[in-house]
Design a protein around this motif. Structure first.
Motif, short mmCIF file in Angstrom:
data_model
loop_
_atom_site.label_atom_id
_atom_site.label_comp_id
_atom_site.label_asym_id
_atom_site.label_seq_id
_atom_site.Cartn_x
_atom_site.Cartn_y
_atom_site.Cartn_z
N SER A 23 0.84 -1.20 0.00
CA SER A 23 0.00 0.00 0.00
C SER A 23 0.87 1.24 0.00
O SER A 23 1.96 1.25 0.58
N THR A 24 0.38 2.29 -0.64
CA THR A 24 1.03 3.60 -0.58
C THR A 24 0.28 4.53 0.36
O THR A 24 0.64 5.69 0.49
N SER A 25 -0.75 4.03 1.03
CA SER A 25 -1.58 4.85 1.92
C SER A 25 -0.87 5.10 3.24
O SER A 25 -0.50 4.15 3.94
N ARG A 26 -0.73 6.36 3.60
CA ARG A 26 -0.11 6.67 4.90
C ARG A 26 -1.03 6.26 6.04
O ARG A 26 -0.58 5.95 7.14
N PHE A 39 7.99 -3.87 9.55
CA PHE A 39 7.45 -4.14 8.22
C PHE A 39 7.98 -3.10 7.25
O PHE A 39 8.49 -2.05 7.64
N GLU A 40 7.85 -3.40 5.99
CA GLU A 40 8.15 -2.43 4.95
C GLU A 40 6.92 -2.23 4.09
O GLU A 40 5.96 -3.02 4.17
N THR A 41 6.91 -1.17 3.29
CA THR A 41 5.78 -0.91 2.40
C THR A 41 6.25 -0.92 0.96
O THR A 41 7.41 -0.61 0.66
N ILE A 42 5.33 -1.26 0.09
CA ILE A 42 5.62 -1.29 -1.34
C ILE A 42 4.32 -1.00 -2.08
O ILE A 42 3.24 -1.35 -1.60
N ALA A 43 4.42 -0.35 -3.24
CA ALA A 43 3.24 -0.13 -4.07
C ALA A 43 2.94 -1.39 -4.85
O ALA A 43 3.78 -1.85 -5.63
N ARG A 62 -11.80 -8.79 -3.45
CA ARG A 62 -10.98 -9.14 -4.62
C ARG A 62 -9.71 -8.32 -4.68
O ARG A 62 -8.61 -8.87 -4.91
N LEU A 63 -9.82 -7.01 -4.47
CA LEU A 63 -8.65 -6.16 -4.56
C LEU A 63 -7.68 -6.38 -3.40
O LEU A 63 -6.46 -6.27 -3.57
N SER A 64 -8.19 -6.70 -2.23
CA SER A 64 -7.31 -7.00 -1.09
C SER A 64 -6.44 -8.22 -1.41
O SER A 64 -5.22 -8.22 -1.17
N ILE A 65 -7.07 -9.26 -1.93
CA ILE A 65 -6.32 -10.46 -2.29
C ILE A 65 -5.33 -10.16 -3.42
O ILE A 65 -4.17 -10.58 -3.37
N ALA A 66 -5.79 -9.41 -4.43
CA ALA A 66 -4.92 -9.08 -5.55
C ALA A 66 -3.70 -8.28 -5.10
O ALA A 66 -2.58 -8.51 -5.57
N LYS A 67 -3.91 -7.34 -4.18
CA LYS A 67 -2.80 -6.53 -3.69
C LYS A 67 -1.82 -7.37 -2.88
O LYS A 67 -0.60 -7.20 -2.99
N ALA A 68 -2.34 -8.27 -2.05
CA ALA A 68 -1.46 -9.15 -1.27
C ALA A 68 -0.65 -10.04 -2.20
O ALA A 68 0.56 -10.23 -2.01
N GLY A 82 -2.44 -7.09 1.92
CA GLY A 82 -3.16 -6.26 0.97
C GLY A 82 -4.47 -5.80 1.58
O GLY A 82 -5.09 -6.54 2.37
N SER A 83 -4.89 -4.59 1.26
CA SER A 83 -6.15 -4.08 1.81
C SER A 83 -6.80 -3.13 0.82
O SER A 83 -6.11 -2.46 0.05
N ASP A 84 -8.11 -3.09 0.85
CA ASP A 84 -8.85 -2.17 -0.01
C ASP A 84 -10.18 -1.84 0.65
O ASP A 84 -10.70 -2.62 1.46
N GLN A 85 -10.70 -0.68 0.30
CA GLN A 85 -11.99 -0.25 0.87
C GLN A 85 -12.90 0.25 -0.23
O GLN A 85 -12.49 0.99 -1.12
N ALA A 86 -14.14 -0.18 -0.17
CA ALA A 86 -15.17 0.30 -1.08
C ALA A 86 -16.37 0.72 -0.24
O ALA A 86 -16.63 0.15 0.82
#
Length: 208
Positions: A23-26, A39-43, A62-68, A82-86
């Motif tokens: 994630s790039t989300s602060r 931990f580290e972060t990556i886009a 779906r996007l959480s799994i895809a990001k992970a 991975g995480s996502d919000q809708a």
């Protein structure tokens, strides 16, 4: 809270693998820091476009799994998050990040006096170990009646153009709300730490 369970073969020393947040989300970074784990972060570089007719709950999952999975591919051997919000309004219309002042004003006008549901997904993956956990937490947020003066006052002080629903509830946006209903207060901010903690436990990386 609706965690989905996946096959979990031998974990191949998952507890020794580096933890990577895709994630790039602060906001997500700051939330994960609460757990006190290195931990580290990556886009992850994941396409976040919704599929035709895809419900917000399914999109977040779906996007959480895809990001992970994308994060794990970029950092082989890592334990990837991975995480996502809708969001949806009255359970029907999808709500995204406004991006502009005009779009934020329109979102808050639409939210006035109504209930938004925020679907926050999280996934923890380590493909090399055959490990995957994923789930979605729903939070229902009731907005106060908002006239244009209040909307402009809020956005002038806190331009929440990068937040679905145009309200930063962990800050001044809380003044826009009547109530919040949900099992995990961190889910609304963007990363469900209660659910993630259980996934880390299953991976042999207990927080405590």
């Amino acid at each position: 809270m609706t965690p989905l369970q996946h096959p979990d073969p031998a974990q191949a020393k998952i507890d020794a693998r580096p933890l990577v947040l895709g994630s790039t989300s602060r906001y997500r970074r700051e939330l994960l820091e609460r757990l006190g784990l290195p931990f580290e972060t990556i886009a992850p570089g994941t396409d976040e476009t919704a599929l035709p007719g895809e419900p917000p709950h399914a999109l977040a999952l779906r996007l959480s799994i895809a990001k992970a999975q994308a994060t794990a591919a970029l950092r082989p051997g890592a334990l990837a998050i991975g995480s996502d919000q809708a969001a949806s309004i009255d359970g029907r219309h999808a709500i995204g990040k406004p991006g502009t002042h005009r779009a934020a004003v329109e979102q808050l006008r639409m939210a006035s006096g109504r209930t938004l549901s925020f679907h926050t997904g999280v996934a923890l993956a380590c493909p090399e170990a055959g490990f995957l956990r994923s789930g979605v937490v729903e939070t229902r947020v009731r907005f106060r009646r908002l006239d244009d003066a209040r909307i402009e006052s809020y956005l002038g002080r806190e331009p929440a153009y990068d937040c679905a629903g145009s309200a930063r509830v962990e800050a001044l946006g809380i003044a826009l709300l009547e109530s919040i209903e949900g099992p995990d207060p961190t889910a609304l901010i963007g990363l469900p730490l209660i659910l993630l903690t259980s996934f880390l436990e299953a991976a042999g990386r207990p927080v405590l």
